[in-house]
Structures are given as structure tokens and as C-alpha cells.
Design a protein around this motif. Structure first.
Motif, PDB file in Angstrom:
ATOM      1  N   VAL A 151      19.902 -23.762 -44.981  1.00 32.97           N
ATOM      2  CA  VAL A 151      18.838 -23.882 -45.986  1.00 32.97           C
ATOM      3  C   VAL A 151      17.859 -22.725 -45.822  1.00 32.97           C
ATOM      4  N   VAL A 152      17.448 -22.130 -46.940  1.00 27.23           N
ATOM      5  CA  VAL A 152      16.398 -21.121 -46.946  1.00 27.23           C
ATOM      6  C   VAL A 152      15.101 -21.779 -47.397  1.00 27.23           C
ATOM      7  N   VAL A 153      14.041 -21.582 -46.626  1.00 31.01           N
ATOM      8  CA  VAL A 153      12.728 -22.124 -46.950  1.00 31.01           C
ATOM      9  C   VAL A 153      11.760 -20.971 -47.180  1.00 31.01           C
ATOM     10  N   PHE A 154      11.057 -21.019 -48.307  1.00 34.09           N
ATOM     11  CA  PHE A 154      10.038 -20.014 -48.620  1.00 34.09           C
ATOM     12  C   PHE A 154       8.664 -20.583 -48.259  1.00 34.09           C
ATOM     13  N   GLY A 155       7.973 -19.905 -47.343  1.00 35.75           N
ATOM     14  CA  GLY A 155       6.640 -20.352 -46.954  1.00 35.75           C
ATOM     15  C   GLY A 155       5.659 -20.237 -48.103  1.00 35.75           C
ATOM     16  N   ALA A 156       4.736 -21.190 -48.189  1.00 33.29           N
ATOM     17  CA  ALA A 156       3.731 -21.200 -49.248  1.00 33.29           C
ATOM     18  C   ALA A 156       2.489 -20.425 -48.822  1.00 33.29           C
ATOM     19  N   SER A 157       1.748 -19.923 -49.793  1.00 32.74           N
ATOM     20  CA  SER A 157       0.523 -19.173 -49.498  1.00 32.74           C
ATOM     21  C   SER A 157      -0.599 -20.091 -49.045  1.00 32.74           C
ATOM     22  N   ASN A 158      -0.700 -21.286 -49.659  1.00 31.86           N
ATOM     23  CA  ASN A 158      -1.900 -22.102 -49.483  1.00 31.86           C
ATOM     24  C   ASN A 158      -1.848 -23.072 -48.315  1.00 31.86           C
ATOM     25  N   PHE A 159      -0.666 -23.301 -47.748  1.00 31.82           N
ATOM     26  CA  PHE A 159      -0.538 -24.154 -46.568  1.00 31.82           C
ATOM     27  C   PHE A 159       0.240 -23.378 -45.502  1.00 31.82           C
ATOM     28  N   PRO A 160      -0.448 -22.558 -44.705  1.00 27.98           N
ATOM     29  CA  PRO A 160       0.238 -21.692 -43.751  1.00 27.98           C
ATOM     30  C   PRO A 160       0.938 -22.441 -42.629  1.00 27.98           C
ATOM     31  N   LEU A 161       0.677 -23.733 -42.496  1.00 26.66           N
ATOM     32  CA  LEU A 161       1.354 -24.545 -41.488  1.00 26.66           C
ATOM     33  C   LEU A 161       2.176 -25.655 -42.130  1.00 26.66           C
ATOM     34  N   ALA A 162       1.560 -26.468 -42.961  1.00 17.91           N
ATOM     35  CA  ALA A 162       2.211 -27.684 -43.469  1.00 17.91           C
ATOM     36  C   ALA A 162       3.285 -27.423 -44.510  1.00 17.91           C
ATOM     37  N   PHE A 163       3.243 -26.261 -45.179  1.00 21.28           N
ATOM     38  CA  PHE A 163       4.281 -25.890 -46.146  1.00 21.28           C
ATOM     39  C   PHE A 163       4.814 -24.505 -45.822  1.00 21.28           C
ATOM     40  N   SER A 164       5.011 -24.264 -44.530  1.00 20.88           N
ATOM     41  CA  SER A 164       5.442 -22.931 -44.136  1.00 20.88           C
ATOM     42  C   SER A 164       6.528 -23.032 -43.074  1.00 20.88           C
ATOM     43  N   VAL A 165       6.400 -22.272 -42.001  1.00 22.86           N
ATOM     44  CA  VAL A 165       7.486 -22.091 -41.029  1.00 22.86           C
ATOM     45  C   VAL A 165       7.996 -23.424 -40.484  1.00 22.86           C
ATOM     46  N   ALA A 166       7.089 -24.323 -40.107  1.00 23.88           N
ATOM     47  CA  ALA A 166       7.496 -25.634 -39.589  1.00 23.88           C
ATOM     48  C   ALA A 166       7.010 -26.751 -40.502  1.00 23.88           C
ATOM     49  N   GLY A 167       6.849 -26.431 -41.787  1.00 21.37           N
ATOM     50  CA  GLY A 167       6.322 -27.388 -42.743  1.00 21.37           C
ATOM     51  C   GLY A 167       7.342 -28.391 -43.232  1.00 21.37           C
ATOM     52  N   GLY A 168       7.005 -29.060 -44.329  1.00 22.96           N
ATOM     53  CA  GLY A 168       7.809 -30.170 -44.818  1.00 22.96           C
ATOM     54  C   GLY A 168       9.244 -29.823 -45.146  1.00 22.96           C
ATOM     55  N   ASP A 169       9.471 -28.691 -45.801  1.00 21.74           N
ATOM     56  CA  ASP A 169      10.843 -28.311 -46.149  1.00 21.74           C
ATOM     57  C   ASP A 169      11.669 -28.049 -44.890  1.00 21.74           C
ATOM     58  N   THR A 170      11.085 -27.325 -43.938  1.00 18.72           N
ATOM     59  CA  THR A 170      11.786 -27.035 -42.690  1.00 18.72           C
ATOM     60  C   THR A 170      12.068 -28.312 -41.914  1.00 18.72           C
ATOM     61  N   ALA A 171      11.060 -29.169 -41.800  1.00 14.25           N
ATOM     62  CA  ALA A 171      11.231 -30.425 -41.064  1.00 14.25           C
ATOM     63  C   ALA A 171      12.329 -31.286 -41.683  1.00 14.25           C
ATOM     64  N   ALA A 172      12.343 -31.352 -43.009  1.00 15.45           N
ATOM     65  CA  ALA A 172      13.349 -32.165 -43.694  1.00 15.45           C
ATOM     66  C   ALA A 172      14.746 -31.608 -43.485  1.00 15.45           C
ATOM     67  N   ALA A 173      14.889 -30.286 -43.586  1.00 14.33           N
ATOM     68  CA  ALA A 173      16.206 -29.669 -43.423  1.00 14.33           C
ATOM     69  C   ALA A 173      16.709 -29.811 -41.986  1.00 14.33           C
ATOM     70  N   LEU A 174      15.833 -29.576 -41.019  1.00 18.05           N
ATOM     71  CA  LEU A 174      16.240 -29.741 -39.622  1.00 18.05           C
ATOM     72  C   LEU A 174      16.584 -31.198 -39.315  1.00 18.05           C
ATOM     73  N   ALA A 175      15.804 -32.126 -39.865  1.00 19.36           N
ATOM     74  CA  ALA A 175      16.092 -33.546 -39.670  1.00 19.36           C
ATOM     75  C   ALA A 175      17.471 -33.903 -40.216  1.00 19.36           C
ATOM     76  N   ALA A 176      17.832 -33.294 -41.330  1.00 14.19           N
ATOM     77  CA  ALA A 176      19.128 -33.560 -41.942  1.00 14.19           C
ATOM     78  C   ALA A 176      20.285 -32.937 -41.168  1.00 14.19           C
ATOM     79  N   GLY A 177      19.965 -31.995 -40.266  1.00 21.48           N
ATOM     80  CA  GLY A 177      21.007 -31.310 -39.507  1.00 21.48           C
ATOM     81  C   GLY A 177      21.396 -29.970 -40.074  1.00 21.48           C
ATOM     82  N   CYS A 178      20.493 -29.345 -40.851  1.00 21.98           N
ATOM     83  CA  CYS A 178      20.774 -28.055 -41.490  1.00 21.98           C
ATOM     84  C   CYS A 178      20.024 -26.927 -40.781  1.00 21.98           C
ATOM     85  N   PRO A 179      20.705 -25.837 -40.425  1.00 20.15           N
ATOM     86  CA  PRO A 179      19.987 -24.655 -39.942  1.00 20.15           C
ATOM     87  C   PRO A 179      19.034 -24.138 -41.022  1.00 20.15           C
TER      88      PRO A 179
END
Length: 531
Positions: A151-179
Motif C-alpha cells: 500500500v502507498v500512503v500519501f502524508g497529509a499537510s494538516n496532520f503531520p502525525l495522525a494522517f502521515s507517516v504513522a497515521g490512520g492509513d498506515t496503521a490500517a494497512a499494517l494492521a491488515a498485514g500490508c507493507p
């Protein structure tokens, strides 16, 4: 220590496609150190590493993945004050806001860890064989969810933590078992790198393949496009503008093998102010509305960009109170020069539209340094709003348009004309809300989250949250990008028919070694299946 490097296949390497520096939006000064951009070849290396890691990561147990997510949270906290201090420097946010967002980010990781331990997201269904069924026997059928792939995740401008490198998209993909390969946002590259260090340590300590997580920084849209079209990539997570989201969506759909792009995009989040509520509470509603509008300089995807009400003396009271509240709001620092310029252009465009008048504004920018802007509230008649599609366009920041309607029919016409939204809010008394069945029905068709007697800013991370909505709020109205239900974006179902029992995935085996809930022959149970 921030180095300006990329994380590719477990190695920190200098980018090969140029250099740049982040800018402090509060001062417009450059921030050290010099950062680097990844080359096309480096993007391909990250993609190849993710593809190699995918089958190994997919085979991890729920417990292993949960512990990995919890370790990610621990490593983020271990960064200490360096992280919120860098966030504040790169975004202009107060340090306290950065600390709050860090707490949200690590708690989100822990919530996802708890969720996947339960196994609910696997949605397991087992229908055992009925060999004697007439007129035809039923085969043994077993259904589960499996990771979709890198999965490719694009970090957001307005949430540098919660919607970025370890944000919701990343957490969801890793939880699912996706690099995950994160394309970091260039407004806060140092923040991205710090968090990537934390996730890299968690990968190492968990003895996972290096390609489970990579961080790429890139200039323009080239790197992002290269990631989306890579054949090994199987899904994309994005939070940002309508133009950016649709560009990625079109790239993904033009591939030989199209892939889903889960993009959360533009929304004006209408707030409907009903007459009785205004009559009883105009001043308090105005105070809450202005607080929501100007929170974080309005740089939230659920910022209330449109309000709708029937013209009345109570609405005039609301306008006076809102104007007075706005006048006390200092000019705010926006996230970067481009966002500030787009806000200035957008508000100028709004004010130039036929029939638009200014209700109130915040304190003037004056001689403030950095990328500062002034909050604004405009007003327009329903006739003018319905005749001008430009008035529905999102202007990112602390600006809103109040639509004044002649009567209930006109109010409904305005709501009916709205596009898909992340949220819709109704301020109403209990008595009048009970009579607004048509309004509520319209809003249910338009929004992902329906808010009553509250305001849309503040997106709780929990099992029940829906953060998405009909287009153009999101590319797929069936999914949320916040909360544990967001894991569903990065899994796909597979059914095993008459598969050898000893070769089935653990969650589908008769003994149910993971003790996960399963629908077995129509009955929800965690018990073993009789052989």
C-alpha cells in the motif's frame, strides 16, 4: 538526528533527485537540515522491497502484528520532545497541539492492535459440507479476509502525525498485514523522518522484513505517480485536495491492473441552523460555530465551510454574535506558503461573487511574519448560492459562507444542491428535529457523518467513526479512513472450497486456534467446528 535521507528497504540513503529545505510557516525562514528527494530508481527499490516483504508479513499472526503496532507506538513516544518540537517548527502549530496529535497517533496504533487481536476484521464465514443435501450436495466453503498487498500512503499537510507517516492509513494497512510505502509531505519532512525512525526500529525489533515500511520524499507529482503506477502496489491511501486525489485516482484506474485509491478529499461540511434552535440559542450557537470554524486556522477537512438557515431576527442575532466572536480571532499561521496563497485567492474569489457580503472577519494580518491569514464569514442569499456553483467549492482554511433562505422549501433546495460531504450538522431543538424527516433524509444521502447539536471538527478515533462520504468527499463512500473499520480498505476476501483441512489458514481451521469469532453455518461462535 534528522539527516534528510530516505528509508528504503531498511537502509537510510541520500535521495538522488535533488535537495530542498523545509520552511517554518510562522517565520518564513528555512529549517535545517537540507533534505533530499528520491529518484525514480529509488522509488522502484522501495516498491520491490515492499513486494518481497508482502507474503512474509501477510503470514504473521494477529498477535505478532498487534505487538508490532504497539511497538510502533512505543518507539514514537520514545522520540520524546524532539518530535512535537519539530512538528511545531514545521507547521506553525503550538507545541501543545503537536503533543495532542502525537497522543492521538499512538492511541490509534494501540486501538488497531486491540482490534486485530479480536479477529473481527477477518469477517470469517464457514459453511460446512452437506454431502447428503438434495438435489445437490453443498461443498465445504470457508471465507476470510486477507491482505491486499503493498500500500502507498500519501502524508497529509494538516496532520503531520495522525494522517502521515504513522497515521490512520498506515496503521490500517499494517494492521491488515500490508507493507507500506509512505510518500511524506514536503511541508514537514523532518517530522516524517523522525517518525520513520521509530517505525524502522519497530520493524527491526519485531524481526520483520525490511520492506514492511519505507519512507520516500519527492518533488512535484512525479514520485507519487511513479508509486501509484508500480505494478506491485495494490492500493493507495490519500488525504488532501480534490485535484490531488482525482489525479491519483485517474492514474490508478488507467493502469493495466486498476487498483483502489481511498482518497478523502474536498468537503464544505454544511451546518444547518434551524429556526427554533436559533431563537433559543443564537449567541451560543454562533460562539460554537466560530470556534469550530477557526480551530487550527480552519485547516481541517471537517471545517464548517457552509452554513444554511432561514432568514429571521434570530439569524440576525447569530450574525452579530458571530461577527463579534470573529473580531477577537487573531490572524492565524497556515501550514505553508502555497496553502496561504490559495486561501487568499479563494477568499478574494468568494468576496467577488454576485450577492456575497462580508458578515465579519478576524484580526488583520498586519505586520505579522510568516504565512498568516485572516478569518472570514460571508453571507449570500439562497438564490445566489443555487445559481453559482463556485460558492460550493471548498476554500481550505478559516472561511465560511452563510446561506440565507426565505423559507423551509428554499432551505431544502440548498441542501439538495450540495455535493457529497464528510459531515452534515443540524442545530435544532428536539421538537423541530422530530419534524425534519425530509431534511434528515437528504443529509443522510449527502454525508458520511451526521452531527446534531455539536460541530463537525474533532474526529474521534474509535470503532464507530465514519470519516468519508459520497463523492467528492471521498472516492468510495463505502469506507472510512478513521477508526478500526478503516482496515477493511486494505483486505480482500478469499473463499476456500473443499480445501484440505490441514492446509487451511489458522483462522479457518476447525480447531480455531486463534479463538476468533466466526459465522459457522449461520451461527456466530468462537467454538471449534466438529470435524
Amino acid at each position: 538526528m534528522i539527516t534528510g535521507q530516505q528509508l528504503i528497504n531498511g537502509q537510510w540513503v541520500q535521495g538522488e533527485a535533488g535537495q530542498y529545505q523545509a520552511v517554518n510557516p510562522a517565520t518564513a525562514a528555512f529549517i535545517e537540515p537540507v533534505m533530499s528527494y528520491a529518484s525514480k530508481a529509488q522509488v522502484q527499490q522501495a516498491v520491490a522491497a515492499a513486494a518481497a516483504a508482502a507474503p512474509v508479513f501477510a503470514a504473521t499472526t494477529l498477535k505478532q502484528r498487534a505487538e508490532f503496532l504497539e511497538l510502533c507506538a512505543e518507539e514514537i513516544m520514545a522520540l520524546g520532545d524532539a518530535l512535537p518540537e519539530r512538528v511545531a517548527q514545521e507547521t506553525g502549530y503550538p507545541k501543545a497541539r503537536a503533543e495532542g496529535e502525537r497522543a492521538r497517533t499512538v492511541n490509534q496504533l494501540r486501538l488497531f492492535a486491540s482490534s486485530i487481536r479480536s479477529g473481527e476484521y477477518l469477517n470469517i464465514r464457514i459453511d460446512t459440507a452437506l454431502p447428503d443435501r438434495q438435489p445437490l450436495p453443498r461443498p465445504d466453503l470457508r471465507y476470510t479476509n486477507q491482505p491486499i498487498g503493498p500500500v502507498v500512503v500519501f502524508g497529509a499537510s494538516n496532520f503531520p502525525l495522525a494522517f502521515s507517516v504513522a497515521g490512520g492509513d498506515t496503521a490500517a494497512a499494517l494492521a491488515a498485514g500490508c507493507p507500506v510505502i509512505v510518500k511524506g509531505h514536503n511541508s514537514h519532512p523532518g517530522t516524517c523522518e523522525l517518525v520513520a525512525h521509530a517505525l524502522h526500529k519497530a520493524v527491526q525489533k519485531s524481526s520483520l522484513p525490511a520492506g514492511v515500511f519505507s519512507l520516500i520524499m519527492g518533488a512535484g507529482r512525479e514520485v507519487g505517480a511513479e508509486l501509484v503506477v508500480a505494478p506491485e502496489v495494490k492500493a493507495v491511501g490519500f488525504t488532501g485536495s480534490l485535484a490531488g486525489g482525482m489525479a491519483l485516482f485517474q492514474l490508478a484506474n488507467n493502469r493495466p491492473e486498476p487498483i483502489p485509491v481511498f482518497a478523502e478529499m474536498g468537503s464544505v461540511n454544511p451546518v444547518v441552523l434551524l429556526p427554533e434552535a436559533l431563537e433559543q440559542n443564537a449567541e451560543a450557537i454562533a460562539a460554537g460555530f466560530v470556534g469550530s470554524l477557526t480551530l487550527g486556522v480552519g485547516q481541517f477537512c471537517v471545517n464548517p465551510g457552509v452554513a444554511v438557515a432561514i432568514q429571521s431576527p434570530a439569524l440576525d442575532r447569530f450574525c452579530r454574535a458571530a461577527s463579534a466572536a470573529l473580531a477577537k480571532v487573531p490572524a492565524g499561521v497556515m501550514l505553508n506558503e502555497g496553502i496561504a496563497a490559495a486561501y487568499q485567492k479563494g477568499t478574494a474569489h468568494l468576496s467577488a461573487q454576485t450577492g456575497v457580503e462580508l458578515v465579519g472577519s478576524g484580526e488583520a494580518v498586519g505586520d505579522k511574519a510568516g504565512f498568516c491569514t485572516q478569518a472570514k464569514l460571508f453571507k449570500v442569499t439562497a438564490e445566489a448560492f443555487l445559481a453559482n456553483p463556485h460558492l460550493q467549492e471548498e476554500v481550505f482554511g478559516h472561511v465560511s459562507v452563510l446561506v440565507s433562505c426565505a423559507d423551509q422549501a428554499q432551505l431544502l433546495a440548498v441542501v439538495r444542491a450540495l455535493k457529497g460531504q464528510l459531515t452534515g450538522t443540524v442545530q435544532a431543538t428536539a421538537a423541530e428535529l422530530a419534524t425534519q424527516t425530509e431534511l434528515i433524509s437528504l443529509l443522510r444521502q449527502k454525508v458520511g457523518r451526521l452531527v446534531v447539536n455539536n460541530f463537525p471538527t474533532g474526529v474521534e478515533v474509535c470503532d464507530a467513526m465514519m470519516h468519508g462520504g459520497p463523492f467528492p468527499a471521498a472516492t468510495d463512500a463505502r469506507f472510512t479512513s478513521v477508526g478500526t473499520a478503516s482496515i477493511a480498505r486494505f483486505v480482500r476476501p478469499i473463499c476456500f472450497q473443499n480445501y484440505p483441512p490441514e492446509l487451511l489458514p489458522p483462522e479457518l481451521q476447525n480447531a480455531n486456534p486463534w479463538r476468533v469469532p466466526r459465522l459457522v453455518n449461520g451461527v456466530k461462535t468462537s467454538a471449534a467446528v466438529d470435524a
